[in-house]
Every structure is written in C-alpha cells, then in structure tokens.
Design an enzyme around this catalytic site. Structure first.
Site, PDB file in Angstrom:
ATOM      1  N   ASP A 180       0.904  -1.151   0.000  1.00  0.00           N
ATOM      2  CA  ASP A 180       0.000   0.000   0.000  1.00  0.00           C
ATOM      3  C   ASP A 180       0.936   1.192   0.000  1.00  0.00           C
ATOM      4  O   ASP A 180       1.558   1.491   1.025  1.00  0.00           O
ATOM      5  CB  ASP A 180      -0.888   0.006   1.242  1.00  0.00           C
ATOM      6  CG  ASP A 180      -1.885   1.153   1.176  1.00  0.00           C
ATOM      7  OD1 ASP A 180      -1.455   2.292   0.888  1.00  0.00           O
ATOM      8  OD2 ASP A 180      -3.080   0.920   1.396  1.00  0.00           O
ATOM      9  N   HIS A 181       1.080   1.843  -1.132  1.00  0.00           N
ATOM     10  CA  HIS A 181       2.187   2.806  -1.219  1.00  0.00           C
ATOM     11  C   HIS A 181       1.998   4.003  -0.288  1.00  0.00           C
ATOM     12  O   HIS A 181       2.944   4.723  -0.003  1.00  0.00           O
ATOM     13  CB  HIS A 181       2.445   3.229  -2.673  1.00  0.00           C
ATOM     14  CG  HIS A 181       1.484   4.236  -3.205  1.00  0.00           C
ATOM     15  ND1 HIS A 181       0.232   3.903  -3.654  1.00  0.00           N
ATOM     16  CD2 HIS A 181       1.576   5.578  -3.350  1.00  0.00           C
ATOM     17  CE1 HIS A 181      -0.392   4.991  -4.071  1.00  0.00           C
ATOM     18  NE2 HIS A 181       0.400   6.027  -3.894  1.00  0.00           N
ATOM     19  N   HIS A 243      -5.745   2.906   0.958  1.00  0.00           N
ATOM     20  CA  HIS A 243      -5.009   4.089   1.434  1.00  0.00           C
ATOM     21  C   HIS A 243      -5.736   4.855   2.538  1.00  0.00           C
ATOM     22  O   HIS A 243      -5.131   5.243   3.531  1.00  0.00           O
ATOM     23  CB  HIS A 243      -4.744   5.047   0.275  1.00  0.00           C
ATOM     24  CG  HIS A 243      -4.165   4.389  -0.948  1.00  0.00           C
ATOM     25  ND1 HIS A 243      -3.248   3.370  -0.872  1.00  0.00           N
ATOM     26  CD2 HIS A 243      -4.371   4.607  -2.274  1.00  0.00           C
ATOM     27  CE1 HIS A 243      -2.908   3.002  -2.106  1.00  0.00           C
ATOM     28  NE2 HIS A 243      -3.586   3.737  -2.969  1.00  0.00           N
TER      29      HIS A 243
HETATM   30  C1  BG6 Z   1      -3.393   4.517  -6.492  1.00  0.00           C
HETATM   31  C2  BG6 Z   1      -4.715   4.554  -7.194  1.00  0.00           C
HETATM   32  O1  BG6 Z   1      -3.353   3.446  -5.592  1.00  0.00           O
HETATM   33  O2  BG6 Z   1      -3.198   5.737  -5.793  1.00  0.00           O
HETATM   34  C3  BG6 Z   1      -4.775   5.732  -8.133  1.00  0.00           C
HETATM   35  O3  BG6 Z   1      -4.912   3.361  -7.919  1.00  0.00           O
HETATM   36  C4  BG6 Z   1      -4.438   7.012  -7.413  1.00  0.00           C
HETATM   37  O4  BG6 Z   1      -6.053   5.842  -8.729  1.00  0.00           O
HETATM   38  C5  BG6 Z   1      -3.161   6.875  -6.616  1.00  0.00           C
HETATM   39  O5  BG6 Z   1      -4.282   8.014  -8.392  1.00  0.00           O
HETATM   40  C6  BG6 Z   1      -2.927   8.079  -5.735  1.00  0.00           C
HETATM   41  O6  BG6 Z   1      -1.655   8.011  -5.154  1.00  0.00           O
HETATM   42  P1  BG6 Z   1      -0.860   9.299  -4.783  1.00  0.00           P
HETATM   43  O7  BG6 Z   1       0.405   8.804  -4.151  1.00  0.00           O
HETATM   44  O8  BG6 Z   1      -0.614  10.074  -6.044  1.00  0.00           O
HETATM   45  O9  BG6 Z   1      -1.724  10.083  -3.817  1.00  0.00           O
END
Ligand code: BG6
Length: 489
Positions: A180-181, A243
């Site tokens: 989960d980045h 997230h």
């Molecule tokens: C991803 C989603 O996990 O997270 C995307 O699949 C989204 O739809 C993205 O744009 C958002 O990540 P960040 O780091 O740009 O807030």
C-alpha cells in the site's frame, strides 16, 4: 545500511509501474549505495527484448521519471545488473526458462539464493504466477524468498480470500509483502513518531479532547487511460479500501507494546475490528458518492465528464468521489467522527489529515471574530509537514484574539519516494509498512456492504463539477454535525 545480496525478479518489467516508480526507486537506492554489490534484476514480461534493448528502455524510464539526471559512470555500473527474459505468465513452460536465467545471474554475480519476486502486473495473474513459481522450482530456494505484490488485493472479501489461499499454497504469510504505497509516504510513517515520541499528544489523543478527524486525499487527474480497471473499482475500492483506511489506522491505533512489526500491525488490525460496519441505512446516512461532470481546467478549457471519458460506459454509475463519516467504536474514539474524502478531478492534488480539538468554553473571548478550534494538521502531500493552529492575542491594545499557526515543514525533496522506502524495507524483510492478511480481509468486510449498497443505488450518485471539491452532499455530511471541512492548503 546496504541491502543483502539478492536477485530481484520483476514481473511486469515493461509496464507503467515499473517504468514510473520501480526503476527510478532502484536507481535511487543504487545511487545511495544501498544496493549491494551482489544483486541482479531480471525483468520478465511478454514483449521480446534483448538485454540490450531492455536496458535502453530502462534508461529511457530513468530519464523520464528519475529524480536526478543520470551520471554516465553510475549508469554503466547500474545497467550491468539488469537482464531480461520474455515470459508469458500463462505458460508454465516459460518459467523454466526464467528459472535458468535466474540461476545464471546468480552464478555470474555470486548471489546466494535470496530472491525477491515482485508482481507489478494485472492482478488476475497473481495466483497463477505464484503457482508457476512453485512448479518451476523458482520459489524453491536455499536462502530466503519474498513475494511483493501490488494492489488491488481482490475486489471483495471472497476474491481476496481466493487469491490469498492461492498465494499461501506457495508462500508463508511472513513472505508476502502486500504493497500500500501510502504506507511508504514519509508523513504517514511520521504519524507514529509524532504520536509516540512526543508527550504532548497522547493525553489529548482521544474523545475527551478531539472533536473530529478529517482525512482528505484529492486528485486533479481524471480516470486517464485506466477506465477498464477503474470502472470495476471506483473510488471505494481504489482508494478507501486501502489508502484511506490505512491513514485512519495510523491515527487511531493504540500505542503498540513495542515498535516492532507484528505489534504495530496487531494494533492497526484492532482499529479495523472496532470500525463500525454499515447497514444499508447507515450507508445512506454516512456515505456520499459522486462522479465528476464537465468542468474547466486551469486554462479554462472544458474537461470531459467521467461518462464521456475514453472506455467509460456512457451510463456508468462508478463513483469517482467518496466522502464518509466513520466511527471507531472503542473506548478511545467512541463518538468521534472520522471524516474521509477522496476523489478525482478535484481542484487540488493534496493529502492531508486534520485533527480538530474540542472548543474551549466561550465566555472569555466572546468576541465577534470567531474563536477557532485548535487544529493539528499533518500534511502528507504536496508539502510534508505539520502545523498546529492556536489562538493568540493580536499585538496591540484592542484585545483581539486571532488564529496563528506553528509550522514544521520537511525540506522539499529531502524525503525519499514512497517506493524507495518500500523496496528497501521489502528487500530487507521488514514488513511493518506492508499490509497483513487480516488487515486486508477486515478492510473488505467494511467495504463490501458499502459496495452492495452502491449497487442498490444507495446513496444516490451526485455529480460534481470537474475542478471543484466534490458534491455539495459532502459538505452537508460534515455540516450536519456542526463542523466544516477545513480547506486543504
Ligand atoms: C493509487 C490509485 O493506488 O493511488 C490511483 O490506484 C491514485 O487511482 C493513486 O491516483 C494516488 O496516489 P498518490 O500517491 O498520487 O496520492
């Protein structure tokens, strides 16, 4: 500290994620001397490349998406660790070829059998790849092995369970790293330090002092070229299941018995156990869903409505925005609403967490200008920092009280990309900032009834203008409780 010797086997080596995030992250690690001498990357994907042409692609990706310009000497050293093997993952025979290649590079670089399998590819193949890793004996190692896998982990509880049991036939839970980045983001990781290394927060971190918590993750982009995925996912599965709930957990968890992986994950899981699950009627009361309509971009040009985007059904009911009022029914948080909202095509790209403290009695400063509540703002993106809103006397004799802010900002560009941290942790075998199976399954248990209500048309889908901050119903959700969304800055 440099990572242990390993071979990094990357499925989806020609894909978007690899090019945008993984190669730049590997290069950053290499530049910072965090990759060991004895490492190799074997890229696997369907297209036919030679090692040479694969390295050309790699270089192009670094030039386009890397943080720093490429130093020719460093590039030479870096590139020689990369090779390519064309693999159609549906064909078990091709894994044998991959196995040979992996053994070859292990010999060439004198790498013990320590393998990281990274699946950066369409999720429907995850289970099959695991199986073929087993059949081809690629996953059969004398040293250690880890499986890093991208989201989405299923599309509901039942598909997630199926996938999990497929993976578990080959890998132990401790060997599976579910990405989960958001957990790799500097300020999300900082929540734990903020809360547990400062004595001023813990005494007020509860329902006696906190009025509400607001978590926003807004994006300016639309669906882009991902309609086929997004149509089946929507904001609920794309952002909330993972997230947004991760941020809720980091804010709401109890102090773990020690700052160790399983102790931290145990406390996060307890938050999900206390998270109130909604009946259909409660979804109606607590959840808002929206879809972007047309609207102007920064230059005044009209952006298309979601339903007119390429690949989207003209009658699509997929939500591109969600706001919700969550409750964590435990001793610490009973009665405190956690508001979350996330959406595409909103006015700004920002991720922010606001903790709003309860009002003081008003009798002393009953002036016209409103006495604002104390806020603790955790800025995750674009700035990384913390600010605290206080009330103070305006210098002078009129006795006016005004809000002031105490700010802490991380130096821009000082903190590594989420993927740099996550790769570093994953390769090293630290799974603290990856999601454990029980987290995933509880998150789906919360999300599934909401998805079911959506299918029944509950709550109604509200259209919002592209470039706005979501539908009016999102404001009403918060105003109903006597609060407002604090503007993201
Ligand atoms: C991803 C989603 O996990 O997270 C995307 O699949 C989204 O739809 C993205 O744009 C958002 O990540 P960040 O780091 O740009 O807030």
């Amino acid at each position: 500290r440099a990572l242990p010797p390993h071979t990094f086997i990357l499925f989806g080596a020609t894909g978007d994620l690899a090019r945008r995030k993984l190669y730049p992250a590997l290069y950053d690690l290499f530049q910072d001397k965090l990759l060991p001498e004895r490492f190799a990357v074997v890229g696997a994907a369907r297209r036919s490349y030679t090692d040479e042409s694969f390295r050309d692609e790699l270089r192009a990706a670094l030039e386009e998406f890397g943080r720093n310009s490429i130093e020719p000497e460093l590039w030479e050293q870096f590139a020689k660790h990369f090779s390519y093997c064309a693999v159609d993952v549906r064909n078990p025979e091709e894994f044998k070829k991959l196995n040979e290649q992996v053994r070859k590079v292990e010999q060439a670089f004198d790498i013990p059998e320590q393998r990281v399998f990274y699946l950066a590819m369409a999720p429907e193949f995850f289970g099959e790849v695991a199986l073929h890793l087993y059949d081809s004996k690629l996953s059969d190692v004398k040293g250690w092995r880890r499986l890093i896998i991208e989201k989405p982990f299923g599309r509901d509880l039942s598909s997630a369970e199926t996938l999990n049991s497929q993976l578990r036939e080959v890998f132990e839970e401790e060997e599976i790293y579910r990405i989960d980045h958001y957990l790799g983001k500097e300020m999300v990781q900082n929540i734990e330090v903020l809360r547990f290394a400062n004595s001023i927060f813990e005494p007020v971190w509860n329902n006696r002092s906190i009025a509400n918590v607001q978590i926003t993750s807004s994006e300016t982009v639309g669906v882009e070229d991902r309609a086929s995925y997004y149509e089946r996912s929507g904001a609920l599965r794309d952002m909330v299941q993972n997230h947004m709930l991760q941020m809720v957990m980091m804010i709401a968890m109890e102090p773990p018995s020690r700052l160790k992986t399983e102790a931290i994950r145990d406390e996060k899981v307890k938050v999900l156990r206390s998270l109130r699950r909604f009946s259909e009627n409660e979804v109606k009361a607590h959840v808002v869903r929206g879809q972007y309509g047309e609207g102007p971009d920064k230059s005044g040009k009209t952006l298309p409505a979601y339903r007119n985007e390429h690949g989207v059904d003209a009658a699509s009911n997929t939500e591109t925005f969600i706001a919700a009022r969550l409750y964590i029914d435990n001793f610490r948080w009973a009665g405190v609403p956690f508001y979350i909202r996330t959406g595409k095509r909103m006015s700004v790209k920002a991720t922010e967490i606001v903790i709003q403290f309860k009002d003081m009695p008003r009798m002393y400063f009953n002036q016209e200008g409103q006495l604002l509540p104390n806020l603790l703002v955790i800025r995750v993106y674009p700035e990384e920092g913390i600010s605290i809103q206080l009330n103070a006397k305006r210098p002078g004799t009129d006795g006016t009280v005004v809000p002031v802010a105490m700010e802490f900002s991380q130096e821009p560009d000082n903190s590594p990309e989420a993927y740099v941290r996550l790769l570093y942790d994953g390769i090293q075998g630290d799974s603290t900032f990856f999601t454990r199976w029980d987290e995933v399954s509880l998150a789906w248990k919360f999300v599934d009834p909401i998805a079911a209500a959506f299918r029944d048309g509950i709550p109604p889908l509200s259209e919002y203008e592209s470039g706005s901050f979501g539908p009016a119903a999102s404001n009403e959700l918060v105003e109903h409780d006597g609060f407002v969304w604090w503007p993201v800055t």
